[in-house]
Scaffold this motif. Structure first.
Motif: not given
Length: 190
Positions: A115-122
């Motif tokens: 989840l955190h990886t996707r948030l940082i990617k966003a």
């Protein structure tokens, strides 16, 4: 065994684990004790995971709220300025830095990592899209004015860099998609 059952019933899982382990020292072949120990350990691990997820959500709530504000800002050519975009970029950089700091505290849970990886990617994608918009804004504004004057109704028709505009829109849609993935994941684990 009695103390373990009482602790389990009271949802004191760590205490229940301790009592059942002690009971099994005295009676190592006790099948009920083994099952109750297993149940207590599972409940205890679930409780720890839920606390970690709750802690993670608390840790990212401020940067996420600020990112959502930016995501929902009206960035239409008619209303946005270079100053607005510069302020957004500064805030996005701060958000990204805060999220990077949070990631080191929750690097052992694969759900949180995903989840955190996707948030940082966003956030990173939104920074890229905002930088592109900042570069294109003078041309976009000029062509919007020309379209009004010419009554074409399509402000991007005269732009040489239509591919850049399409690319910018795709990047913003990727950012929104990654953010939605993050929110759906958070909602599913809560």
């Amino acid at each position: 065994m009695k103390k373990g059952k009482s602790a389990l019933k009271g949802e004191e899982y760590e205490e229940a684990v301790s009592h059942f382990k002690n009971a099994l020292i005295e009676k190592p072949q006790d099948e009920d004790g083994k099952l109750l120990l297993e149940q207590s350990e599972e409940s205890y691990h679930t409780e720890l995971a839920n606390k970690e997820i709750s802690g993670y959500i608390d840790a990212v709530s401020s940067p996420v709220d600020r990112f959502v504000y930016i995501l929902n800002t009206d960035n239409s050519v008619e209303t946005i300025s270079n100053q607005d975009l510069e302020e957004q970029l500064q805030e996005l950089d701060l958000i990204e830095q805060e999220l990077q700091k949070v990631s080191s505290n929750f690097d052992g849970n694969p759900i949180i990592i995903d989840l955190h990886t996707r948030l940082i990617k966003a956030v990173g994608e939104y920074i890229t899209g905002t930088n592109q918009m900042k570069e294109l804004l003078p041309t976009l504004k000029e062509n919007a004015e020309n379209a009004k004057k010419e009554s074409t109704g399509y402000p991007f028709s005269a732009i040489d860099g239509v591919g850049s505009i399409a690319s910018m829109k795709v990047i913003f849609s990727y950012a929104r998609s990654d953010y939605d993935y993050f929110i759906n994941g958070v909602n599913n684990i809560q």
